[in-house]
Design a protein around this motif. Sequence first.
Motif, PDB file in Angstrom:
ATOM      1  N   LEU A  67       2.209 105.093 -37.344  1.00  0.00           N
ATOM      2  CA  LEU A  67       3.535 104.628 -37.750  1.00  0.00           C
ATOM      3  C   LEU A  67       3.638 104.923 -39.231  1.00  0.00           C
ATOM      4  O   LEU A  67       2.741 104.548 -39.991  1.00  0.00           O
ATOM      5  CB  LEU A  67       3.647 103.115 -37.509  1.00  0.00           C
ATOM      6  CG  LEU A  67       4.841 102.433 -38.170  1.00  0.00           C
ATOM      7  CD1 LEU A  67       6.128 102.779 -37.413  1.00  0.00           C
ATOM      8  CD2 LEU A  67       4.646 100.914 -38.179  1.00  0.00           C
ATOM      9  N   HIS A  95       5.681 103.993 -42.444  1.00  0.00           N
ATOM     10  CA  HIS A  95       6.654 102.967 -42.838  1.00  0.00           C
ATOM     11  C   HIS A  95       6.455 102.622 -44.308  1.00  0.00           C
ATOM     12  O   HIS A  95       5.332 102.314 -44.727  1.00  0.00           O
ATOM     13  CB  HIS A  95       6.464 101.712 -41.970  1.00  0.00           C
ATOM     14  CG  HIS A  95       7.522 100.685 -42.209  1.00  0.00           C
ATOM     15  ND1 HIS A  95       8.788 100.767 -41.630  1.00  0.00           N
ATOM     16  CD2 HIS A  95       7.531  99.578 -42.985  1.00  0.00           C
ATOM     17  CE1 HIS A  95       9.506  99.754 -42.041  1.00  0.00           C
ATOM     18  NE2 HIS A  95       8.781  99.015 -42.859  1.00  0.00           N
ATOM     19  N   TYR A 102       0.262 103.933 -40.905  1.00  0.00           N
ATOM     20  CA  TYR A 102      -0.522 102.921 -40.207  1.00  0.00           C
ATOM     21  C   TYR A 102      -1.067 103.548 -38.941  1.00  0.00           C
ATOM     22  O   TYR A 102      -0.321 104.166 -38.176  1.00  0.00           O
ATOM     23  CB  TYR A 102       0.346 101.704 -39.867  1.00  0.00           C
ATOM     24  CG  TYR A 102       0.848 100.995 -41.108  1.00  0.00           C
ATOM     25  CD1 TYR A 102       0.070 100.034 -41.742  1.00  0.00           C
ATOM     26  CD2 TYR A 102       2.090 101.315 -41.661  1.00  0.00           C
ATOM     27  CE1 TYR A 102       0.517  99.396 -42.894  1.00  0.00           C
ATOM     28  CE2 TYR A 102       2.540 100.688 -42.806  1.00  0.00           C
ATOM     29  CZ  TYR A 102       1.757  99.727 -43.426  1.00  0.00           C
ATOM     30  OH  TYR A 102       2.193  99.107 -44.563  1.00  0.00           O
ATOM     31  N   SER A 132      -4.673 101.599 -42.702  1.00  0.00           N
ATOM     32  CA  SER A 132      -3.543 102.151 -43.458  1.00  0.00           C
ATOM     33  C   SER A 132      -4.041 103.193 -44.453  1.00  0.00           C
ATOM     34  O   SER A 132      -5.202 103.182 -44.883  1.00  0.00           O
ATOM     35  CB  SER A 132      -2.790 101.036 -44.183  1.00  0.00           C
ATOM     36  OG  SER A 132      -3.641 100.430 -45.129  1.00  0.00           O
ATOM     37  N   PHE A 143       8.913 100.996 -35.292  1.00  0.00           N
ATOM     38  CA  PHE A 143       9.687 100.039 -36.082  1.00  0.00           C
ATOM     39  C   PHE A 143      11.117 100.075 -35.588  1.00  0.00           C
ATOM     40  O   PHE A 143      11.696 101.147 -35.422  1.00  0.00           O
ATOM     41  CB  PHE A 143       9.626 100.409 -37.564  1.00  0.00           C
ATOM     42  CG  PHE A 143      10.472  99.515 -38.430  1.00  0.00           C
ATOM     43  CD1 PHE A 143      10.170  98.164 -38.567  1.00  0.00           C
ATOM     44  CD2 PHE A 143      11.587 100.026 -39.101  1.00  0.00           C
ATOM     45  CE1 PHE A 143      10.950  97.334 -39.367  1.00  0.00           C
ATOM     46  CE2 PHE A 143      12.364  99.207 -39.908  1.00  0.00           C
ATOM     47  CZ  PHE A 143      12.043  97.855 -40.030  1.00  0.00           C
ATOM     48  N   PHE A 200       8.363  95.169 -35.750  1.00  0.00           N
ATOM     49  CA  PHE A 200       7.422  96.200 -35.340  1.00  0.00           C
ATOM     50  C   PHE A 200       7.064  95.904 -33.876  1.00  0.00           C
ATOM     51  O   PHE A 200       6.716  94.759 -33.553  1.00  0.00           O
ATOM     52  CB  PHE A 200       6.177  96.177 -36.227  1.00  0.00           C
ATOM     53  CG  PHE A 200       6.527  96.479 -37.657  1.00  0.00           C
ATOM     54  CD1 PHE A 200       6.491  97.787 -38.130  1.00  0.00           C
ATOM     55  CD2 PHE A 200       6.940  95.469 -38.526  1.00  0.00           C
ATOM     56  CE1 PHE A 200       6.856  98.074 -39.437  1.00  0.00           C
ATOM     57  CE2 PHE A 200       7.306  95.747 -39.832  1.00  0.00           C
ATOM     58  CZ  PHE A 200       7.259  97.063 -40.288  1.00  0.00           C
ATOM     59  N   PRO A 220       3.733  95.331 -40.326  1.00  0.00           N
ATOM     60  CA  PRO A 220       3.072  96.431 -39.610  1.00  0.00           C
ATOM     61  C   PRO A 220       1.617  96.137 -39.267  1.00  0.00           C
ATOM     62  O   PRO A 220       1.112  96.632 -38.257  1.00  0.00           O
ATOM     63  CB  PRO A 220       3.195  97.610 -40.585  1.00  0.00           C
ATOM     64  CG  PRO A 220       3.543  97.035 -41.905  1.00  0.00           C
ATOM     65  CD  PRO A 220       4.240  95.738 -41.643  1.00  0.00           C
TER      66      PRO A 220
END
Length: 360
Positions: free
Chosen positions: A29, A31, A36, A59, A96, A103, A129
């Motif tokens: 993801l 964001h 992530y 992350s 998201f 999330f 997240p």
Amino acid sequence: MTTDGLIRPGAIWLDDRGVHVNAHGGGMLFHGGVYYWFGEHKTEGEGGNRANVGVHVYSSTDLVRWVDGGIALEVVDESGHDIERGCVLERPKVIFNARTGKFVMWFHLELKGQGYRAARAGVAISDSPTGPFRYLGSGRMNAGVWPLNVPVEYHRPLSSDEVAGIEAIRACTATRVLDESMHYYYRRDFAGGQMSRDMTLFVDDDGEAYHVAASEENSTLHITRLNEEYTGSSGEYVRSMPNRCHEAPAIFKHEGRYYMISSDCTGWAPNAARLSVADRMFGPWRELGNPCCGSESEVATTFESQSTYVLSTPSGPIYMGDRWRPKDAIDGRYIWLPFEFEDGVPVLRWREAWSPVGMV
Ligand code: DGJ
């Protein structure tokens, strides 16, 4: 984490604590400028393929240095709970929702002690997240709803006699799936909901999100448009590439077209990847063949990996796959390779080490 900024497919990838990243069957993801990485936290040995811990999150801002963010969704110590410790919880993906600010995580869930029979999709939600994600529920998909792309003459659930008759045929034949012309499994599963195993999520530019999963005893992919919250089906879905047994689907969009990389269905053993293309998420999808270039064994095994996600970056898509280690699950490796485009067609080639600088 590497000190030279290179991605080394298949090597041990150390996180900020010096531990091999534990996020298998994962997804990304992007964001707020941060990547992530969510994946299955595996443990040692063969039993480590079951969900003994939960979904791990890391992350990074450069795709090379990964910071351990802990367990985003924990399994539960309650007998009979859907996500009880020891269940099978695979291929978690997080998206998201800009409308709700939440999330949303989806995953493939198999209930503890029931093998791969349950074939459910699970959903969890979070305000952040990295979690903690709150488990919302799980189930089969699209119960009581017909796929958009089957002829009306098949809008007829199977009677129990028909199911018994066809199960008898199944028991006597060596073939894993039935003749597509029988339109069998989705009609069998109409009332209780469609099976959902290997899965991915994809959010389109217009904010519509899709769940893509191996259904119908892994014979046929189902592509479902999610509801506004992304927490369930909108009630619209299609069958895609019937009887082709695609697993491990991952979607990316390139120059307005939708691409899917997926695998054949051979358990933990790697097999040849398949690339498919469509002008719309609901298809029709057309298979283009194997996108891998290299030695015979590299091409036949997708560089000894199985797809899990494709990360779209401004400079092109990155293939992400798992090199499973079923006898010692925690030792699974990650095979990430940038797609190259040849005459407009995406291809993959092995690279010992490569830099994502300029891509992220
Ligand atoms: C192949 C799937 O892609 C994996 O996620 C996992 O379910 C294994 N099969 C289990 O054999």
